[in-house]
Design a protein around this motif. Structure first.
Motif, PDB file in Angstrom:
ATOM      1  N   THR A   1      44.849   7.938  86.091  1.00 27.35           N
ATOM      2  CA  THR A   1      44.833   7.421  84.620  1.00 27.35           C
ATOM      3  C   THR A   1      44.059   6.102  84.544  1.00 27.35           C
ATOM      4  OG1 THR A   1      46.730   8.830  84.067  1.00 27.35           O
ATOM      5  CG2 THR A   1      46.019   6.946  82.738  1.00 27.35           C
TER       6      THR A   1
ATOM      7  N   ASP B   1      38.306   9.050  80.511  1.00 25.54           N
ATOM      8  CA  ASP B   1      39.831   9.780  80.220  1.00 25.54           C
ATOM      9  C   ASP B   1      39.590  10.463  78.963  1.00 25.54           C
ATOM     10  OD1 ASP B   1      39.029   7.244  78.878  1.00 25.54           O
ATOM     11  OD2 ASP B   1      40.782   7.418  77.725  1.00 25.54           O
ATOM     12  N   ASP B   2      40.475  11.571  78.761  1.00 25.65           N
ATOM     13  CA  ASP B   2      40.523  12.504  77.710  1.00 25.65           C
ATOM     14  C   ASP B   2      41.277  11.874  76.568  1.00 25.65           C
ATOM     15  OD1 ASP B   2      41.344  14.535  76.106  1.00 25.65           O
ATOM     16  OD2 ASP B   2      41.336  16.038  77.559  1.00 25.65           O
TER      17      ASP B   2
ATOM     18  N   VAL C   1      42.150  12.741  74.017  1.00 25.22           N
ATOM     19  CA  VAL C   1      43.066  13.793  72.942  1.00 25.22           C
ATOM     20  C   VAL C   1      44.364  13.869  73.958  1.00 25.22           C
ATOM     21  CG1 VAL C   1      43.441  16.188  72.353  1.00 25.22           C
ATOM     22  CG2 VAL C   1      41.253  15.026  72.082  1.00 25.22           C
ATOM     23  N   ARG C   2      44.313  14.484  75.080  1.00 27.48           N
ATOM     24  CA  ARG C   2      45.385  14.611  76.081  1.00 27.48           C
ATOM     25  C   ARG C   2      46.033  13.199  76.488  1.00 27.48           C
ATOM     26  NH1 ARG C   2      42.089  18.483  78.070  1.00 27.48           N
ATOM     27  NH2 ARG C   2      42.904  20.722  77.678  1.00 27.48           N
TER      28      ARG C   2
ATOM     29  N   TRP D   1      45.562  12.079  79.400  1.00 30.42           N
ATOM     30  CA  TRP D   1      45.438  11.970  80.937  1.00 30.42           C
ATOM     31  C   TRP D   1      44.425  12.939  81.046  1.00 30.42           C
ATOM     32  CZ3 TRP D   1      45.934  17.025  82.270  1.00 30.42           C
ATOM     33  CH2 TRP D   1      46.415  18.013  81.763  1.00 30.42           C
TER      34      TRP D   1
ATOM     35  N   LYS E   1      37.889  13.628  80.362  1.00 25.04           N
ATOM     36  CA  LYS E   1      37.228  14.220  79.238  1.00 25.04           C
ATOM     37  C   LYS E   1      36.226  15.449  79.660  1.00 25.04           C
ATOM     38  CE  LYS E   1      33.375  10.628  78.582  1.00 25.04           C
ATOM     39  NZ  LYS E   1      33.080   9.844  77.991  1.00 25.04           N
TER      40      LYS E   1
ATOM     41  N   GLU F   1      36.764  18.243  80.358  1.00 28.91           N
ATOM     42  CA  GLU F   1      37.434  18.837  81.800  1.00 28.91           C
ATOM     43  C   GLU F   1      37.081  20.486  81.440  1.00 28.91           C
ATOM     44  OE1 GLU F   1      37.584  18.927  84.828  1.00 28.91           O
ATOM     45  OE2 GLU F   1      39.327  17.692  84.877  1.00 28.91           O
TER      46      GLU F   1
ATOM     47  N   TRP G   1      38.456  24.112  83.432  1.00 27.02           N
ATOM     48  CA  TRP G   1      39.749  24.774  83.901  1.00 27.02           C
ATOM     49  C   TRP G   1      39.482  26.017  84.799  1.00 27.02           C
ATOM     50  CZ3 TRP G   1      43.297  21.012  83.379  1.00 27.02           C
ATOM     51  CH2 TRP G   1      43.318  20.043  82.465  1.00 27.02           C
TER      52      TRP G   1
ATOM     53  N   ARG H   1      59.387  18.903  81.348  1.00 30.84           N
ATOM     54  CA  ARG H   1      59.094  18.239  80.084  1.00 30.84           C
ATOM     55  C   ARG H   1      59.931  17.266  79.766  1.00 30.84           C
ATOM     56  NH1 ARG H   1      54.671  20.999  78.120  1.00 30.84           N
ATOM     57  NH2 ARG H   1      54.247  23.121  78.749  1.00 30.84           N
TER      58      ARG H   1
ATOM     59  N   LYS I   1      54.631   6.908  73.185  1.00 31.39           N
ATOM     60  CA  LYS I   1      54.433   7.971  73.781  1.00 31.39           C
ATOM     61  C   LYS I   1      55.152   8.010  74.950  1.00 31.39           C
ATOM     62  CE  LYS I   1      50.331  10.676  75.625  1.00 31.39           C
ATOM     63  NZ  LYS I   1      50.430  11.570  74.727  1.00 31.39           N
TER      64      LYS I   1
END
Length: 319
Positions: free
Chosen positions: A55, A64-65, A67-68, A70, A73, A75, A77, A162, A240
């Motif tokens: 990170t 880095d992304d 939005v997420r 982590w 950006k 990315e 899948w 989670r 967060k």
């Protein structure tokens, strides 16, 4: 501070990386060293994953992304889709670009390189000016004791479950026998070191593992330079992550005041959000109020400048 002053920042992942980015942007090149928590590291699908290091690397490199918070950006899948189709473990997401980092790190570690050396190689390849160091080259693993499921390794608790199970205790396996990474010891002993900054990371999950490595807590207790921490709690809420939830489960009030008590004896200055202005802090500690919510790059650089000013380094001298 002198013209060649060095700063050492202790950081976890997303929250800490935001301030690290702000500091990286306002300080002259080569003046910042970021010490990363590696208690979150684990082996997944045969690969060594270092979430907080990555990170920090992605954030400082502008990869880095947003939005997420982590990962990288833009990315893709494909790997995860193929893995899921084969019935493989898909509870921990690895994007295609992110996967390359873990593959290369694992290859180099298997070839005998240390985590410090691998991190330095990645930092250099990504064009990052500030130094990024793991807290230790030895394995330290955060574990969480839950009320319903007993002891869980950190990532199965944090990502797999989670953070749902109620937390009763934390442990940092391997910390007692670990050694500070050579670069960390050198940074602490550097005559040019002017201050230590604890970023707004989870004090219990991100900073305590660093302090658990022998020599680190003692360095702060016997500090020869000022230590400043930024509270990750704003008006009783975490910006967060599970910080506030975990604090309640451990019998602690989620507040900047609790953070202040947690860092008592280690910190000279605590930066709190303006919402917590007027906070009473332990003797020997000074509270400074500033806007600490970092939504944009401007927010991050503004907070970085306020941190430097609180340390007696005029922001203009750091630009």
């Amino acid at each position: 501070m002198s013209a060649d002053a060095q700063l050492l920042a202790l950081s976890g992942g997303i929250g800490g990386a935001k301030l690290a980015l702000g500091l990286d942007r306002v300080l002259p090149a080569g003046r910042l060293t970021v010490l990363a928590n590696t208690g979150d590291d684990f082996v997944h699908l045969g690969l060594h994953v270092s979430p907080d290091i990555d990170t920090l690397l992605y954030t400082l490199a502008g990869l880095d992304d947003p939005v997420r918070g982590w990962g990288r950006k833009d990315e893709t899948w494909t790997f995860m889709a193929a893995l899921k189709a084969l019935g493989g473990e898909d509870w921990f997401l690895l994007g295609d670009g992110d996967l390359a980092t873990h593959v290369e790190r694992s290859r180099l570690l298997a070839a005998g390189e240390t985590l410090s050396a691998v991190t330095e190689r990645l930092r250099s390849r990504l064009g990052i000016g500030s130094a990024v160091l793991p807290m230790s080259d030895d394995p330290v693993r955060t574990r969480v004791k839950t009320k319903s499921e007993g002891w869980l390794d950190f990532q199965p608790y944090f990502v797999g479950r989670r953070c749902e199970p109620e937390v009763e205790a934390l442990a940092f396996d391997g910390a007692e026998d670990a050694r500070l990474a050579p670069g960390v010891a050198a940074a602490l002993d550097d005559p040019a070191l002017a201050a230590i900054i604890i970023c707004p990371s989870n004090p219990y999950l991100s900073i305590d593992p660093i302090l658990a490595v022998p020599g680190m807590r003692a360095s702060l207790e016997n500090r020869r330079v000022p230590v400043l921490a930024v509270s990750p709690i704003i008006a009783g809420q975490a910006v967060k992550g599970p910080t506030a939830k975990m604090m309640r489960e451990l019998g602690l009030e989620p507040s900047a005041a609790t953070v202040a008590r947690h860092y008592e004896g280690l910190v000279d200055i605590l930066v709190v959000d303006e919402a917590d202005e007027g906070l009473a802090v332990p003797a020997g500690m000074r509270a400074v109020a500033a806007p600490t919510w970092m939504r944009t790059l401007e927010d991050r650089t503004r907070l970085a400048r306020r941190v430097l000013e609180a340390l007696g380094w005029q922001a203009g001298a750091a630009s």
